[in-house]
Scaffold this motif. Structure first.
Motif, PDB file in Angstrom:
ATOM      1  N   SER A 125       2.585   7.988   4.537  1.00 42.66           N
ATOM      2  CA  SER A 125       3.636   6.965   5.219  1.00 42.66           C
ATOM      3  C   SER A 125       4.148   7.832   6.220  1.00 42.66           C
ATOM      4  N   ALA A 126       4.996   7.170   7.185  1.00 44.13           N
ATOM      5  CA  ALA A 126       5.500   7.749   8.330  1.00 44.13           C
ATOM      6  C   ALA A 126       6.937   7.922   8.157  1.00 44.13           C
ATOM      7  N   ARG A 127       7.421   7.863   6.765  1.00 45.05           N
ATOM      8  CA  ARG A 127       8.695   8.039   6.376  1.00 45.05           C
ATOM      9  C   ARG A 127       8.793   9.433   5.563  1.00 45.05           C
ATOM     10  N   THR A 128       9.852  10.237   5.632  1.00 45.27           N
ATOM     11  CA  THR A 128      10.091  11.092   4.827  1.00 45.27           C
ATOM     12  C   THR A 128      10.357  10.547   3.294  1.00 45.27           C
ATOM     13  N   ILE A 129       9.605  11.000   2.627  1.00 47.08           N
ATOM     14  CA  ILE A 129       9.931  10.557   1.078  1.00 47.08           C
ATOM     15  C   ILE A 129      10.595  11.798   0.305  1.00 47.08           C
TER      16      ILE A 129
ATOM     17  N   HIS B 275       2.860   5.068  -7.207  1.00 44.07           N
ATOM     18  CA  HIS B 275       3.682   5.212  -6.194  1.00 44.07           C
ATOM     19  C   HIS B 275       3.086   4.916  -4.846  1.00 44.07           C
ATOM     20  N   PRO B 276       3.737   4.182  -3.874  1.00 40.32           N
ATOM     21  CA  PRO B 276       3.178   3.187  -2.894  1.00 40.32           C
ATOM     22  C   PRO B 276       2.812   4.097  -1.646  1.00 40.32           C
ATOM     23  N   ASP B 277       3.381   5.588  -1.842  1.00 42.11           N
ATOM     24  CA  ASP B 277       3.424   6.407  -0.570  1.00 42.11           C
ATOM     25  C   ASP B 277       2.764   7.786  -0.699  1.00 42.11           C
ATOM     26  N   ILE B 278       2.699   8.276  -2.093  1.00 43.73           N
ATOM     27  CA  ILE B 278       2.145   9.698  -2.379  1.00 43.73           C
ATOM     28  C   ILE B 278       0.869   9.485  -3.132  1.00 43.73           C
ATOM     29  N   PHE B 279       0.103  10.504  -2.501  1.00 41.67           N
ATOM     30  CA  PHE B 279      -1.159  10.732  -3.267  1.00 41.67           C
ATOM     31  C   PHE B 279      -1.271  11.831  -3.964  1.00 41.67           C
ATOM     32  N   ALA B 280      -1.374  11.924  -5.241  1.00 39.49           N
ATOM     33  CA  ALA B 280      -1.219  13.281  -6.089  1.00 39.49           C
ATOM     34  C   ALA B 280      -2.334  13.513  -7.031  1.00 39.49           C
ATOM     35  N   TYR B 281      -3.001  14.734  -6.848  1.00 40.97           N
ATOM     36  CA  TYR B 281      -3.974  14.855  -8.031  1.00 40.97           C
ATOM     37  C   TYR B 281      -3.973  16.544  -8.240  1.00 40.97           C
ATOM     38  N   THR B 282      -4.713  16.892  -9.208  1.00 45.66           N
ATOM     39  CA  THR B 282      -4.955  18.267  -9.420  1.00 45.66           C
ATOM     40  C   THR B 282      -6.580  18.305  -9.823  1.00 45.66           C
TER      41      THR B 282
ATOM     42  N   GLU C 128      -0.824  14.844  12.501  1.00 42.33           N
ATOM     43  CA  GLU C 128      -0.456  14.927  11.027  1.00 42.33           C
ATOM     44  C   GLU C 128      -1.431  14.073  10.059  1.00 42.33           C
ATOM     45  N   SER C 129      -1.283  12.715  10.660  1.00 43.09           N
ATOM     46  CA  SER C 129      -1.987  11.996   9.563  1.00 43.09           C
ATOM     47  C   SER C 129      -3.589  12.161   9.520  1.00 43.09           C
ATOM     48  N   ALA C 130      -4.213  12.618  10.799  1.00 41.71           N
ATOM     49  CA  ALA C 130      -5.562  12.889  10.681  1.00 41.71           C
ATOM     50  C   ALA C 130      -5.781  14.125   9.710  1.00 41.71           C
ATOM     51  N   LYS C 131      -5.055  15.079   9.610  1.00 45.97           N
ATOM     52  CA  LYS C 131      -5.046  16.386   9.028  1.00 45.97           C
ATOM     53  C   LYS C 131      -4.905  16.002   7.418  1.00 45.97           C
ATOM     54  N   MET C 132      -3.800  15.024   7.201  1.00 47.65           N
ATOM     55  CA  MET C 132      -3.662  14.746   5.838  1.00 47.65           C
ATOM     56  C   MET C 132      -4.841  14.026   5.253  1.00 47.65           C
ATOM     57  N   LEU C 133      -5.349  12.971   5.816  1.00 48.90           N
ATOM     58  CA  LEU C 133      -6.559  12.497   5.388  1.00 48.90           C
ATOM     59  C   LEU C 133      -7.843  13.264   5.142  1.00 48.90           C
ATOM     60  N   ALA C 134      -7.972  14.220   6.048  1.00 50.58           N
ATOM     61  CA  ALA C 134      -9.126  15.187   5.714  1.00 50.58           C
ATOM     62  C   ALA C 134      -8.559  16.147   4.571  1.00 50.58           C
ATOM     63  N   THR C 135      -7.225  16.680   4.457  1.00 53.77           N
ATOM     64  CA  THR C 135      -7.099  17.342   3.008  1.00 53.77           C
ATOM     65  C   THR C 135      -7.102  16.404   1.830  1.00 53.77           C
TER      66      THR C 135
ATOM     67  N   ALA D 173      12.069  18.163  -7.627  1.00 51.89           N
ATOM     68  CA  ALA D 173      12.288  17.348  -6.567  1.00 51.89           C
ATOM     69  C   ALA D 173      11.946  17.951  -5.230  1.00 51.89           C
ATOM     70  N   MET D 174      11.172  16.924  -4.506  1.00 54.70           N
ATOM     71  CA  MET D 174      10.454  17.511  -3.156  1.00 54.70           C
ATOM     72  C   MET D 174      10.778  16.414  -2.208  1.00 54.70           C
ATOM     73  N   GLU D 175      10.895  16.846  -0.961  1.00 50.56           N
ATOM     74  CA  GLU D 175      11.158  16.176   0.202  1.00 50.56           C
ATOM     75  C   GLU D 175       9.791  16.401   1.040  1.00 50.56           C
ATOM     76  N   PHE D 176       8.912  14.931   1.365  1.00 51.84           N
ATOM     77  CA  PHE D 176       7.676  14.956   2.029  1.00 51.84           C
ATOM     78  C   PHE D 176       7.924  14.433   3.499  1.00 51.84           C
ATOM     79  N   ARG D 177       7.525  15.200   4.366  1.00 47.68           N
ATOM     80  CA  ARG D 177       7.685  15.007   5.753  1.00 47.68           C
ATOM     81  C   ARG D 177       6.592  13.935   5.820  1.00 47.68           C
ATOM     82  N   PRO D 178       6.601  13.216   7.066  1.00 48.79           N
ATOM     83  CA  PRO D 178       5.688  12.290   7.465  1.00 48.79           C
ATOM     84  C   PRO D 178       4.240  12.812   7.378  1.00 48.79           C
TER      85      PRO D 178
END
Length: 553
Positions: A504-508, A482-489, A340-347, A536-541
């Motif tokens: 992060s490894a936490r659900t946010i 925000h310390p855990d979420i990366f957001a851009y358009t 999951e984290s490797a795919k996130m970094l690539a995205t 309002a959104m929930e982000f999985r790890p």
């Protein structure tokens, strides 16, 4: 849809580059060292991934004091890598698959075994003396000044025969060339044209910000004539050719990057900048004692570069290379959420504006090497720094911990092709230990799994080719603190791409601003597809996704 002016004649804007470290990629003859025929044998793999450019770390003749970054003959291939005929075959075979080959240009320094330096040190009256930087001992003896090598210790070595010191900003076996000498520049330009005429697709330029150095003023990077030299190089070599040029510039800032890569500057296509790397280093021990990862700082730096080069210049996008730790080990979670984290970094990286660079093995989630003894390391920098830092008071355990986090050998363990012996890299004894996790992490397994990291990279690379918004869309960041979420358009014409990622490894659970909300088509996700951003959104790890919609502007 009309594209911005930055798109003119820039075929490499839509390309993805794959860096090959030849010594560790694929060994065709069982001697434990990767080689050119080995790379050629894997071209179908790279084509299947969608790669259009391969950057080769140096394959020139070399004593290999610094694994090929110490060149003894610019126009010969190191025997362990093959022959010039093997190189020509690689270029031809790659071209037939729509892949260009980019060479690593190392012209700040040579090997001390290069004929120029052999003749330079033979006599103070040698015609080649001024090809390098020589100085008399300081008054009272000792080095001319206090400049230090990037590999540790003084940047000067005394040559007993002539009684003078020569400069080496890296290994003592890598004497620095004197770019103030026009004969040096002329010889280098001739060599570059010789390679260009062999059909290469361009150059990656090693520590190119060093070539304008003024050592008597203690100026190492960004010297007063640096850009004069690059503009001259452009005119004399690649400027009239449709190739890619990338400068390695550890000193670059968002402002100076435009000096290298602005459209009117006639210098380079782009630079590698390392601000996102060095911001995590310790003030005293550098990368050997890292600071905790800070997403807010990372977002600030990446965003700053996106904004600075929005209208001119061009960004290179990378997490790793042959000098850096494995991306998923540095920024992800190899123990809890490796896929999951490797795919996130690539995205996050591939959907920014710029040209993405994939370092070999990154696309299958290769990790840092869990070495436990200094004897397992091969890198000259690590071995030198081990001695110096232990002398300075760092404990052996702390050093090994730092080397396991940031040492260059993390990126240099053999490519993991299969679960077979030595990860399918060689039938012999590998020059450096194979990472022990190759049974689970290898290309054969990855390619057969529709949900693998490899297939996620393949989809991202294909999206870049088919969606101009990914290449040319305007970048805008959100949730910067925000310390855990990366957001851009990204916005282009009537289209808008929204990218959201949990680092992060936490659900946010998070309330999102109006600007990010809306529905559209999910281009990519590392969990289930997400087609709508709610208030309002929930982000999985380590969840990451991108939604393409009509722009509201």
């Amino acid at each position: 849809m009309e594209l911005p002016s930055t798109s003119r004649n820039a075929w490499w804007h839509t390309a993805t580059v794959y860096q090959v470290y030849p010594r560790s990629f694929a060994d065709s003859n069982g001697d434990g060292v990767g080689d050119l025929p080995g790379i050629t044998s894997k071209l179908e793999y790279l084509k299947a991934l969608g790669i259009e450019l391969i950057w080769l770390s140096p394959v020139y003749a070399s004593p290999m004091d610094d694994n090929g970054y110490d060149i003894s003959d610019y126009q010969a291939i190191a025997p362990e890598f093959g022959t010039l005929a093997d190189f020509d075959d690689l270029v031809a075979q790659a071209r037939s698959r729509g892949i260009g080959v980019v060479l690593d240009l190392v012209v700040n320094h040579t090997s001390d075994a290069h004929p120029w330096f052999v003749q330079s040190r033979a006599s103070r009256r040698s015609a080649y003396r001024d090809y390098y930087i020589w100085r008399k001992p300081a008054e009272g003896g000792g080095p001319p000044n206090q400049l230090t090598s990037s590999f540790g210790g003084p940047a000067w070595t005394l040559d007993e025969r002539t009684g003078e010191y020569y400069l080496h900003l890296f290994s003592r076996r890598q004497p620095d060339l004197n770019w103030a000498n026009p004969n040096v520049r002329h010889e280098i330009y001739q060599m570059m044209n010789w390679w260009l005429e062999r059909g290469i697709a361009g150059f990656r330029m090693d520590v190119i910000d060093y070539i304008g150095k003024q050592v008597d003023q203690n100026i190492v990077t960004d010297g007063p004539h640096l850009h004069d030299y690059l503009q001259e190089m452009n005119r004399a070599t690649f400027g009239s050719r449709d190739v890619i040029t990338v400068g390695e510039t550890w000193s670059a800032t968002p402002g100076s990057a435009l000096l290298y890569s602005g459209r009117a500057r006639q210098e380079l296509s782009m630079v590698f900048q390392f601000e996102h790397v060095t911001q995590q280093w310790d003030e005293i021990y550098g990368k050997w004692r890292s600071q905790p990862f800070d997403l807010v700082k990372l977002k600030s730096i990446l965003g700053k570069w996106q904004y600075a080069l929005a209208e001119d210049g061009w960004n290179s996008l990378f997490w790793g290379n042959h000098d850096l730790p494995r991306a998923v080990s540095k920024y992800g979670d190899v123990k809890g959420y490796p896929v999951e984290s490797a795919k996130m970094l690539a995205t996050v990286l591939h959907l920014l504006k710029g040209t993405p660079f994939v370092y070999q093995g990154e696309e299958i989630g290769m990790t840092n090497a869990p070495f436990t003894k200094i004897e397992q390391y091969r890198d000259i920098e690590t071995l030198n720094m081990h001695r110096l830092h232990l002398e300075a008071g760092l404990s052996p355990e702390d050093f090994i911990r730092g080397a396991n986090e940031n040492g260059r050998d993390n990126a240099r363990t053999p490519m993991q092709w299969s679960a077979g012996a030595n990860a399918g890299f060689t039938t012999g004894i590998p020059w450096i230990d194979v990472n022990e996790n190759y049974i689970a992490i290898n290309a054969e397994v990855a390619m057969s799994d529709e949900h693998s990291i490899w297939n996620h990279y393949r989809r991202l690379i294909l999206l870049r080719k088919s969606h101009p918004i990914i290449v040319y869309g305007r970048f805008q960041s959100y949730l910067d603190q925000h310390p855990d979420i990366f957001a851009y358009t990204r916005t282009l014409g009537e289209q808008r791409l929204t990218v959201l990622a949990n680092f992060s490894a936490r659900t946010i659970t998070l309330d999102l601003p109006n600007e990010l909300q809306g529905s559209g088509r999910c281009l990519i996700s590392n969990y289930d597809p997400v087609h709508k951003v709610d208030a309002a959104m929930e982000f999985r790890p380590y969840e990451a996704f991108a939604i393409l919609a009509q722009s509201r502007s």
